[in-house]
Design a protein around this motif. Structure first.
Motif, PDB file in Angstrom:
ATOM      1  N   ALA A  29       0.753  -1.006  -0.297  1.00 51.93           N
ATOM      2  CA  ALA A  29       0.176  -0.324  -0.219  1.00 51.93           C
ATOM      3  C   ALA A  29       0.814   1.153   0.097  1.00 51.93           C
ATOM      4  O   ALA A  29       1.816   1.303   0.782  1.00 51.93           O
ATOM      5  CB  ALA A  29      -0.755  -0.128   1.706  1.00 51.93           C
ATOM      6  N   PRO A  33      -2.476   8.917  -0.324  1.00 52.82           N
ATOM      7  CA  PRO A  33      -3.708   8.702  -0.678  1.00 52.82           C
ATOM      8  C   PRO A  33      -4.920   7.930  -1.931  1.00 52.82           C
ATOM      9  O   PRO A  33      -4.133   8.373  -2.731  1.00 52.82           O
ATOM     10  CB  PRO A  33      -4.835   9.622  -0.332  1.00 52.82           C
ATOM     11  N   ILE A  34      -5.240   6.882  -0.977  1.00 52.23           N
ATOM     12  CA  ILE A  34      -5.822   6.339  -3.024  1.00 52.23           C
ATOM     13  C   ILE A  34      -6.993   6.878  -3.143  1.00 52.23           C
ATOM     14  O   ILE A  34      -8.182   7.213  -2.100  1.00 52.23           O
ATOM     15  CB  ILE A  34      -6.293   4.892  -2.421  1.00 52.23           C
ATOM     16  N   LYS A 201      -6.060  -0.877   3.650  1.00 48.71           N
ATOM     17  CA  LYS A 201      -5.697  -0.243   2.288  1.00 48.71           C
ATOM     18  C   LYS A 201      -5.303  -1.358   0.762  1.00 48.71           C
ATOM     19  O   LYS A 201      -5.751  -0.756  -0.408  1.00 48.71           O
ATOM     20  CB  LYS A 201      -4.790   0.851   2.423  1.00 48.71           C
ATOM     21  N   LYS A 202      -4.652  -2.411   1.461  1.00 46.72           N
ATOM     22  CA  LYS A 202      -4.193  -3.284   0.792  1.00 46.72           C
ATOM     23  C   LYS A 202      -5.421  -4.323   0.048  1.00 46.72           C
ATOM     24  O   LYS A 202      -5.074  -5.060  -1.385  1.00 46.72           O
ATOM     25  CB  LYS A 202      -3.065  -4.548   1.036  1.00 46.72           C
ATOM     26  N   GLU A 240     -12.877   4.371   5.723  1.00 41.55           N
ATOM     27  CA  GLU A 240     -12.088   3.307   6.480  1.00 41.55           C
ATOM     28  C   GLU A 240     -10.800   4.253   6.931  1.00 41.55           C
ATOM     29  O   GLU A 240     -10.660   3.787   7.609  1.00 41.55           O
ATOM     30  CB  GLU A 240     -11.762   2.359   5.078  1.00 41.55           C
ATOM     31  N   ASP A 241     -10.635   5.540   5.860  1.00 40.67           N
ATOM     32  CA  ASP A 241      -9.534   5.964   6.277  1.00 40.67           C
ATOM     33  C   ASP A 241      -9.995   7.419   6.645  1.00 40.67           C
ATOM     34  O   ASP A 241      -9.219   8.246   5.134  1.00 40.67           O
ATOM     35  CB  ASP A 241      -8.322   6.206   5.888  1.00 40.67           C
ATOM     36  N   GLU A 244      -7.583  10.925   4.762  1.00 35.84           N
ATOM     37  CA  GLU A 244      -7.218  10.410   3.420  1.00 35.84           C
ATOM     38  C   GLU A 244      -8.160  11.389   2.827  1.00 35.84           C
ATOM     39  O   GLU A 244      -7.770  11.774   1.697  1.00 35.84           O
ATOM     40  CB  GLU A 244      -6.781   8.872   2.978  1.00 35.84           C
TER      41      GLU A 244
END
Length: 668
Positions: A29, A33-34, A201-202, A240-241, A244
């Motif tokens: 990961a 941020p994704i 995240k992974k 979830e996060d 980010e």
């Protein structure tokens, strides 16, 4: 992650499940941020996704029509006895102990059509998808976790006054529905992915690599298709996060995202094993502190959510856990403490000589009444130490595999091992050997063979060290708790200073701060920035005719409508009296005109009931945008004020725009 259908050089079989696909290297990961996926779903995929059926589908179809009647929805609900019973329970829960609801008509009327539609959707999905074809997807755990998220989101969201209770419940229940969607649409592929044990995240990265989409994107898309409010749906991407996201701190979207994240944390905690719950306590209380919730009150909040979860799990035939009590779980996770009245210690003896090891164990347990664990070498001791958490380690120097000095260095390299008191057993008393031992982190030594009287004296000194150390930790904890309480108090005071108490919107002061940030970004990057000013038409007449309580209700309803209909990145504030301001970064003047008219129509569709009479509410709208000719934000405020005055002068319930130095009304 790369997959192959046949074996070849460099390919590694998946150790969990034999299949024709083989897993090579899963990507790590990234720190960045994704970014969310914004592409539309393919039609073939949509056909395979979870969807309501039967009565629920009929209710959703009916509610989508503008001419749907209350009686039509009531008839549909009454055709499903299970749905009827659940809606009656929801309506009575919403009554907060008032007169019980016993008729479906009254239940639907009390909950509202939108809430009934969402409840029917939720109940239908739980009933339809309690089982499935995805081998490694735990359907029972998923719905149990989702139900607790829904209950927690409703409870914490109501405390923060973030929206309608049923909408908050539905948002929490469906926030992770993208995982169910992937298990339904891709049972084999997603099962193999889950079999790797990947989480967090992974997991998102692997979903994108293998399936070209992720569960958060699917959750958002499904919730949009099912008609949930956009402001709730947008928060699913970041729940979830939340770190980010780029949401403005303490804005409504920020609170929604934090609240949904807290619900996720609580659901993880509620379904965790006893051993897993301990490390999660700190994360749960820290997340709650972002919403201004005191750590001392968490037991009450968590227990209330768990109790309600158990009640609903029974009705919906979903698995739940016993309510042990949050405070008891916290108490059980704490390490035993040394008191001045007791010399009790946890002592680990590390000795490869079985005679010496047995001698020390018997003496420490039977004569000294300590709790003892034994190991034959340093490597075995390290494995035991994490669970046993010794106060004192008595270790021999010379041992196979890992000797006493290596063990001591390993302990000192870890945070928890820094405080362990280490007594070295040694037959070497040369100066260089002792210096080497103390440099490795040994606290004291005893000559070998051990003299029990001398060892007892040294243990008393070690006990005093342990007691002082734990007293210092308690003092530090008290100071930390006091600092945290002070920080929470300051945060609540700061939030109160920036919030309008009547509408719960940002007040003028907070609006000026948000405008300053947006102005700085616009001037630095030449980005668009638009202000939308709203003023309630004939508000004084409402106050005069119906009283100030009715006027306050109108202000609250208009504020809620503007907040729900605005974008997530917009700041909606009460500017003063009956005037509201919407600060819209990265919105051009033409887009602002369309947005302003859309919000005006949303307010026009609002009906406020006062003393049995329905009030029609209208607003006038002014629109102005930043351009490089402006020198400061006060000029932009003056321009949007002029546009608002032009809308008022143009007959009200109108929109005016300031452009090329002139404010004029426009028709769309």
């Amino acid at each position: 992650m790369r997959l192959a259908a046949t074996c070849g050089p460099g390919w590694t079989p998946c150790p969990i499940t034999p299949c024709k696909y083989l897993i090579l290297d899963a990507p790590v990961a990234p720190e960045n941020p994704i970014q969310p996926i914004n592409q539309p779903l393919e039609a073939q995929l949509v056909e395979r996704l979870p969807s309501p059926q039967g009565v629920a589908l009929a209710i959703m179809t009916a509610c989508a029509r503008e001419d749907v009647s209350l009686g039509e929805v009531v008839s549909l609900v009454q055709s499903d006895p299970a749905l009827s019973g659940r809606l009656l329970e929801r309506a009575n829960a919403a009554a907060n102990g008032g007169r019980p609801v016993i008729a479906i008509t009254e239940a639907v009327n009390r909950l509202g059509l939108q809430a009934v539609k969402q409840m029917a959707l939720c109940f239908s999905l739980v009933d339809q998808y309690s089982k499935g074809k995805c081998q490694f997807f735990d359907y029972s755990h998923f719905w149990s976790h989702s139900l607790l998220m829904g209950v927690a989101m409703q409870q914490f969201g109501a405390m923060q006054k973030l929206g309608a209770p049923e909408e908050l419940f539905t948002c929490g229940l469906l926030a992770q529905v993208g995982q169910l969607a992937l298990a339904t649409a891709y049972p084999l592929e997603y099962g193999r992915l889950l079999a790797t044990g990947t989480r967090g995240k992974k997991l998102l990265l692997l979903e994108r690599e293998l399936l070209h989409l992720d569960h958060l994107h699917l959750s958002r898309e499904l919730m949009m298709r099912w008609g949930l409010p956009r402001v709730l749906v947008d928060m699913v991407q970041w729940h979830e996060d939340p770190s980010e996201s780029q949401l403005q701190s303490h804005s409504r979207p920020w609170h929604l995202c934090q609240c949904l994240h807290l619900a996720l944390r609580l659901a993880d905690f509620g379904l965790a094993s006893k051993a897993e719950q301990g490390p999660q306590i700190a994360q749960l209380t820290e997340t709650a502190s972002h919403l201004g919730l005191k750590a001392s009150d968490m037991g009450e909040h968590v227990d209330a959510a768990i109790t309600q979860w158990q009640s609903w799990a029974t009705r919906m035939q979903v698995r739940s856990q016993p309510n042990v009590g949050f405070d008891k779980i916290v108490e059980g996770a704490l390490r035993p403490e040394i008191t001045s009245e007791s010399l009790w210690l946890r002592i680990m003896v590390v000795e490869d000589d079985p005679v010496v090891r047995r001698l020390l164990q018997t003496w420490l347990e039977q004569e000294c009444q300590h709790t003892v664990a034994v190991a034959t070498n340093g490597r075995e001791a390290l494995q035991l130490a994490t669970d046993f958490a010794p106060h004192i380690v008595i270790t021999d120097w010379r041992m196979p595999e890992m000797d006493g000095l290596e063990l001591c260095r390993a302990l000192r390299s870890s945070r928890w091992g820094e405080s362990v008191y280490v007594l070295m057993l040694t037959s070497a008393e040369l100066e260089n050997d002792l210096v080497q031992a103390f440099e490795a982190g040994v606290d004291d030594y005893v000559s070998k063979p051990p003299n029990l009287r001398a060892l007892g004296a040294r243990l008393k000194g070690a006990w005093r060290y342990v007691r002082l150390r734990e007293n210092a930790e308690q003092d530090s904890k008290r100071l930390t708790d006091m600092a945290a309480e002070l920080a929470l108090t300051n945060r609540r005071l700061q939030l109160a200073a920036l919030t309008d108490p009547l509408t719960q919107l940002s007040n003028r002061r907070a609006g000026l701060q948000a405008l300053a940030q947006a102005w700085g970004a616009a001037t630095r990057h030449a980005d668009a920035l638009t202000l939308l000013s709203f003023d309630i038409d004939h508000f004084k007449a409402i106050n005069d005719a119906y009283g100030h309580a009715a006027g306050d209700l109108v202000l609250q309803q208009v504020a809620l409508t503007l907040r729900n209909a605005s974008r997530a990145q917009d700041t909606v504030c009460r500017w003063g009296g009956e005037e509201f301001l919407v600060i819209s970064p990265k919105l051009s003047l033409n887009e602002g005109v369309l947005a302003g008219d859309r919000l005006r129509k949303a307010v026009a569709g609002l009906v406020v009931t006062v003393e049995g009479r329905s009030l029609q509410v209208r607003v006038s709208v002014g629109v102005a945008s930043w351009d490089q000719a402006l020198t400061d934000q006060d000029e932009l405020i003056a321009q949007v004020d002029k546009a608002l005055y032009a809308a008022k002068a143009g007959g009200r319930n109108a929109l005016a725009v300031f452009k090329s130095g002139v404010a004029r009304c426009i028709k769309l």
